[in-house]
Design a protein around this motif. Sequence first.
Motif, PDB file in Angstrom:
ATOM      1  N   GLN A  70       0.924  -1.012  -0.374  1.00  0.00           N
ATOM      2  CA  GLN A  70       0.127  -0.320  -0.094  1.00  0.00           C
ATOM      3  C   GLN A  70       0.588   1.110  -0.295  1.00  0.00           C
ATOM      4  OE1 GLN A  70      -3.017   0.498   3.003  1.00  0.00           O
ATOM      5  NE2 GLN A  70      -3.488  -2.175   3.261  1.00  0.00           N
ATOM      6  N   LYS A  74       0.983   3.966  -2.343  1.00  0.00           N
ATOM      7  CA  LYS A  74       0.449   5.514  -2.437  1.00  0.00           C
ATOM      8  C   LYS A  74       2.011   6.546  -2.338  1.00  0.00           C
ATOM      9  CE  LYS A  74      -2.717   4.708   0.935  1.00  0.00           C
ATOM     10  NZ  LYS A  74      -3.395   4.913   2.689  1.00  0.00           N
ATOM     11  N   ARG A  77       1.574   6.502  -6.365  1.00  0.00           N
ATOM     12  CA  ARG A  77       0.828   7.654  -6.929  1.00  0.00           C
ATOM     13  C   ARG A  77       0.759   9.518  -6.540  1.00  0.00           C
ATOM     14  NH1 ARG A  77      -5.333   8.686  -5.290  1.00  0.00           N
ATOM     15  NH2 ARG A  77      -6.547   9.172  -6.827  1.00  0.00           N
ATOM     16  N   GLN A  78       1.602   9.641  -5.383  1.00  0.00           N
ATOM     17  CA  GLN A  78       1.695  10.721  -5.416  1.00  0.00           C
ATOM     18  C   GLN A  78       2.634  11.453  -5.763  1.00  0.00           C
ATOM     19  OE1 GLN A  78       0.396  13.055  -2.511  1.00  0.00           O
ATOM     20  NE2 GLN A  78      -1.011  11.123  -3.065  1.00  0.00           N
ATOM     21  N   ASP A 454       0.622   8.469   5.769  1.00  0.00           N
ATOM     22  CA  ASP A 454      -0.391   8.004   5.372  1.00  0.00           C
ATOM     23  C   ASP A 454      -1.484   8.288   6.515  1.00  0.00           C
ATOM     24  OD1 ASP A 454      -2.111   5.804   4.461  1.00  0.00           O
ATOM     25  OD2 ASP A 454      -1.106   4.455   4.853  1.00  0.00           O
ATOM     26  N   PRO A 460      -6.892   4.461  -1.187  1.00  0.00           N
ATOM     27  CA  PRO A 460      -5.359   5.465  -1.620  1.00  0.00           C
ATOM     28  C   PRO A 460      -5.466   7.366  -1.504  1.00  0.00           C
ATOM     29  CG  PRO A 460      -7.993   5.675  -2.813  1.00  0.00           C
ATOM     30  CD  PRO A 460      -8.130   4.865  -1.528  1.00  0.00           C
ATOM     31  N   HIS A 461      -5.808   7.328  -0.551  1.00  0.00           N
ATOM     32  CA  HIS A 461      -5.964   8.542  -0.476  1.00  0.00           C
ATOM     33  C   HIS A 461      -4.438   8.511   0.977  1.00  0.00           C
ATOM     34  CE1 HIS A 461      -9.309   9.326  -1.658  1.00  0.00           C
ATOM     35  NE2 HIS A 461     -10.252   8.306  -1.124  1.00  0.00           N
ATOM     36  N   CYS A 462      -4.154  10.225   0.929  1.00  0.00           N
ATOM     37  CA  CYS A 462      -3.128  10.151   1.935  1.00  0.00           C
ATOM     38  C   CYS A 462      -3.304  12.020   2.349  1.00  0.00           C
ATOM     39  CB  CYS A 462      -1.892   9.406   1.534  1.00  0.00           C
ATOM     40  SG  CYS A 462      -0.485  10.283   0.548  1.00  0.00           S
TER      41      CYS A 462
END
Length: 470
Positions: A70, A74, A77-78, A454, A460-462
């Motif tokens: 995870q 992330k 993605r960021q 996180d 999927p968010h942070c």
Amino acid sequence: MLPGVFKCAGHLLKVSVSFITPKHSLVCVSSTGKRRRKKKSWLLDGKTMSLEERLADTVTPLWRLSYDEQLQWKQERQHNILLQMANHLAQDSSLSASKEEVPFPVLSIVPSPVRDGYRNKSTFSVNRGIDGNPKTVGFYIGTGKGRNIVCIHGDHLLNMPPKHNLVARCYEDFIRASPLKPCLLFHDGGHWREITVRTNSAGNTMAIVYFHPQTLSSDEINVHKASLVEYFTKGPGRVCQLDSIYFQESSMTRCSHEVSPYQLLYGEPHIYEEVLGFKFRISADSFFQVNRGAAEALYTTVAELNKASEKGTLLDVCCGTGAIGISLSPRLKKVIGIELIEQAVQDAKYNATLNGVQNCEFLSGKAELVLPKLIPAMQCEGALTAVVNPSRAGLHYRVIQALRNHPDIQRLIYISCKPEGEALRNFRELCGKTTLKRNLTGVAFAPKLAVPVDMFPHTPHCELVLVLER
């Protein structure tokens, strides 16, 4: 892979309710049951998915991955979001950008110290369940038939603490025994609506019940309020051991305490939480980070990023109950916080007094109205840093104007829970070229450093912390 288009019974189907990780693939198949209408089932890697699994894929899309996977997902993605931002800025500024590399350091994601059951606030909806009962308390997912939805219990969701699920189940039992109908759609009548559960690390629990009065008189509503209190304090619901029961009557989907006051029916008016050695009072409608352990990691990260401006002044925009400003106050000369919700400002002032903090001032109002008047009149001690922690909607353009056009703000720390959304527009306005059209005449900021934190494991968010300087 993000939600997209998959094959369903030979047709293309756009899936928006499920998030499928790179390791898995999802297809939808049709079968004819005993009834004449067609029923749809969902397959994941050749196996039929239950509605509970579909809910988990909607609420906690990364639950099938290990936590290390995870974090890696992330981080990537960021990186992609920041690369997109850098490429946008390169179009209207002198910032150089590569198609593959972000032109400033992006530190490793800060993990959450708590991974399961971390939420301290959950809102449960009321609607038709799998069995058709309209008094089901849980979370919505689409059925795949037009805009129809079904309400599913959330006991299996990894981010939900058991106490929240217990309160939701007891509330379900209560409204099922009530003679009043649920308010599924406002134009269809009904009364019982959502319930919000707030907890702290000490185990204290606050429940907030939302109710549509329709045409009931005050005396009639009072009967049902008394029944609610009776159930949770002396009836079967006493197993929840609630410390507070709030009640809000509203004919709107969402409204503030000022529009429709939260009524304390039972118990203590607040719960308290400790963060980094400071104690914070939390009211029914106050914002507080949903993951206490990760909030500590976030505030520690912000403090480290602001080391260069220690012993200066911090302008805390969207300050909530004052958690960031108060936690950083020992390192600063002065903190000025701005928050829209009046009750949160009262909490922030109380929290400063509670912790013996004397260098914090908190103001109530819309930041876009308060800042333009406040900043020119400010008498700052030491370096002036602004920290902004807006909602997913980002900052109002007048807030951007006030921050960018004030020359004394040399450092801006932007905390975003959705950097791929409106925050991208904010970044461009803060860091792009000057434009008279938007009244952005101040020297542009430049991104110097980014740190993902996180806050929401299994999703999927942070939080992304971005340091801007000029």
